[in-house]
Write an enzyme that holds these catalytic residues in place. Structure first.
Site, short mmCIF file in Angstrom:
data_model
loop_
_atom_site.label_atom_id
_atom_site.label_comp_id
_atom_site.label_asym_id
_atom_site.label_seq_id
_atom_site.Cartn_x
_atom_site.Cartn_y
_atom_site.Cartn_z
N GLU A 85 0.82 -1.22 0.00
CA GLU A 85 0.00 0.00 0.00
C GLU A 85 0.85 1.26 0.00
OE1 GLU A 85 -1.48 1.71 3.53
OE2 GLU A 85 -1.14 -0.10 4.73
N LYS A 134 -5.37 10.86 1.10
CA LYS A 134 -5.56 9.48 1.55
C LYS A 134 -6.79 8.94 0.82
CE LYS A 134 -6.69 7.12 5.88
NZ LYS A 134 -6.82 7.33 7.33
N VAL A 148 -5.42 0.25 3.02
CA VAL A 148 -5.62 -1.20 2.88
C VAL A 148 -6.82 -1.44 1.97
CG1 VAL A 148 -6.32 -3.28 4.14
CG2 VAL A 148 -4.49 -1.83 5.05
N ASP A 189 -16.72 5.20 14.49
CA ASP A 189 -15.50 5.20 13.69
C ASP A 189 -15.00 3.77 13.50
OD1 ASP A 189 -13.19 5.70 12.33
OD2 ASP A 189 -12.26 6.96 13.87
N SER A 223 -13.12 1.45 10.52
CA SER A 223 -12.40 1.59 9.25
C SER A 223 -13.07 0.83 8.11
CB SER A 223 -10.97 1.06 9.42
OG SER A 223 -10.30 1.09 8.19
N ALA A 224 -13.03 1.45 6.93
CA ALA A 224 -13.54 0.79 5.72
C ALA A 224 -12.72 -0.48 5.41
CB ALA A 224 -13.48 1.75 4.54
N ASP A 225 -11.54 -0.60 6.02
CA ASP A 225 -10.72 -1.80 5.78
C ASP A 225 -11.49 -3.08 6.14
OD1 ASP A 225 -8.71 -0.01 5.15
OD2 ASP A 225 -7.47 -0.45 6.91
N LYS A 269 -3.15 -2.19 16.16
CA LYS A 269 -2.62 -1.34 17.22
C LYS A 269 -3.68 -1.11 18.27
CE LYS A 269 0.34 1.88 14.95
NZ LYS A 269 0.17 1.38 13.60
N1 PSU Z 1 -2.28 1.40 10.63
C1 PSU Z 1 -0.94 1.53 10.67
N2 PSU Z 1 -0.30 2.18 9.67
C2 PSU Z 1 -0.98 2.72 8.63
C3 PSU Z 1 -2.39 2.57 8.58
C4 PSU Z 1 -3.00 1.91 9.61
O1 PSU Z 1 -0.33 1.04 11.58
O2 PSU Z 1 -0.35 3.33 7.74
C5 PSU Z 1 -3.14 3.12 7.40
C6 PSU Z 1 -3.50 1.98 6.42
O3 PSU Z 1 -3.41 2.49 5.12
C7 PSU Z 1 -4.94 1.68 6.76
C8 PSU Z 1 -5.45 3.05 7.11
O4 PSU Z 1 -5.67 1.11 5.70
O5 PSU Z 1 -4.39 3.66 7.83
C9 PSU Z 1 -6.71 3.01 7.91
O6 PSU Z 1 -7.21 4.31 8.02
P1 PSU Z 1 -8.63 4.54 8.73
O7 PSU Z 1 -8.42 4.14 10.16
O8 PSU Z 1 -8.90 6.00 8.54
O9 PSU Z 1 -9.60 3.64 8.03
MN MN Z 2 -12.14 6.17 10.53
#
Ligand code: PSU
Ligand code: MN
Length: 307
Positions: free
Chosen positions: A28, A90, A110, A142, A144-146, A163
């Site tokens: 990524e 992003k 991701v 909140d 994540s879309a992941d 994490k």
């Molecule tokens: N967690 C990490 N490092 C990162 C990310 C997450 O330890 O760089 C990044 C990844 O690209 C992940 C994104 O897909 O943050 C998730 O963002 P959000 O929580 O806004 O969905």
């Molecule tokens: Mn989010």
């Protein structure tokens, strides 16, 4: 349907490997533009590609470049993504149509890395950490879309767990609901990114690349929608002290909340804050766990290519 080539560009090297049935590992670009400072981000991204090659697979760093999902970025493109950092938007699933239509650049999370990998035919993707259910999500929503992407797109994602900026328990519950297998690489415990321990169990322990490949093959063969998550613990010698890292994460979350940071800025803010609070120690751990994950990703990609 419109010709996809307008929006998707696969590098000649990656395309040749895919055509020949050779192993490819997707990578990524949000981790480059938003996850680490320059120039460490570029050094890491380039070294990650070397490790994958040493293991006999082809790296495919993915980003949106001038309105195209680019699968197999060049060194120059990686350098550009790293140098421009936060100026590269992003790109999550909801951002993709606009970035493509307007010919913009985007750092793929991701989620969007999985989307582009699947469109190109890449099955394995290695990174550091995934997004998940944030602490306090019961009021902020909140999530994540992941997690939704893992539920619908057929790519195996290798990570070092999540994490504790996230609620690890709720993240695992969500993945269970969505039918995403959470597999531990030679471990029964869900790793917590900087540490090997989280107190939560994975669904199944995998004993090596063949075991993972066989499991993924079964999922694909039966048309079971979605991907799989392979959680690979940080090597012991790079793991951080649990209380030390957790107290810094706690401070970072408090500051994030008091500053009123919202939406897609939350995760990059927390990553940056934790790096500053730990004087760079967390960045070093982050880099090492990524190296470890891409090596496993390459081995799994190789195993998947065997008939
Ligand atoms: N967690 C990490 N490092 C990162 C990310 C997450 O330890 O760089 C990044 C990844 O690209 C992940 C994104 O897909 O943050 C998730 O963002 P959000 O929580 O806004 O969905
Ligand atoms: Mn989010």
């Amino acid at each position: 349907m419109q010709d996809l080539s307008r929006y998707l560009s696969v590098s000649p090297e990656v395309q040749a490997a895919l055509d020949a049935g050779q192993p490819v590992v997707a990578l990524e670009s949000t981790i480059i533009s938003h996850g680490m400072p320059y120039p460490k981000n570029v050094e890491t991204a380039l070294h990650v590609e070397e490790i994958i090659r040493e293991h006999g697979a082809v790296p495919a760093t993915i980003a949106v470049i001038q309105g195209k999902m680019t699968v197999g970025c060049t060194k120059e493109q990686i350098e550009y993504l790293g140098k421009r950092g936060l100026d590269v938007p992003k790109a999550s699933r909801r951002d993709l149509p606009v970035l493509l239509a307007r010919g913009m650049d985007g750092a793929t999370t991701v989620t969007t890395t999985m989307i582009a990998a699947a469109l190109a035919g890449v099955r394995v993707f290695a990174t550091g950490g995934i997004g998940g259910v944030h602490r306090g999500a019961e009021t902020t929503m909140d999530i994540s879309a992941d997690l939704e992407e893992l539920a619908q797109t057929p790519v195996l994602v290798v990570c070092a767990g999540c994490k504790s900026i996230l609620d690890i328990g709720l993240t695992l519950e969500y993945l269970e609901t969505k039918g995403v297998p959470v597999l531990g690489y030679k471990t029964k415990e869900m790793p917590a990114f900087y540490t090997t321990h989280s107190g939560f169990q994975v669904d199944y322990e995998m004993n090596g690349p063949e075991d993972v490949a066989e499991t993924f093959r079964a999922k694909l063969a039966c048309g079971l929608k979605g991907g799989m998550l392979l959680a690979n613990p940080i090597p012991d010698q790079y793991a951080m002290d649990l209380d030390y890292i957790n107290s810094n994460i706690e401070s970072a979350i408090n500051e994030c909340n008091s500053l009123g940071i919202r939406g897609k800025n939350i995760t990059p803010f927390l990553l940056d804050k934790i790096q500053k609070l730990t004087g760079g120690a967390s960045l070093e751990a982050n880099i090492q766990l990524v190296y470890n994950n891409v090596a496993v990703g390459a081995e799994v990609a190789k195993a998947l290519c065997k008939a």
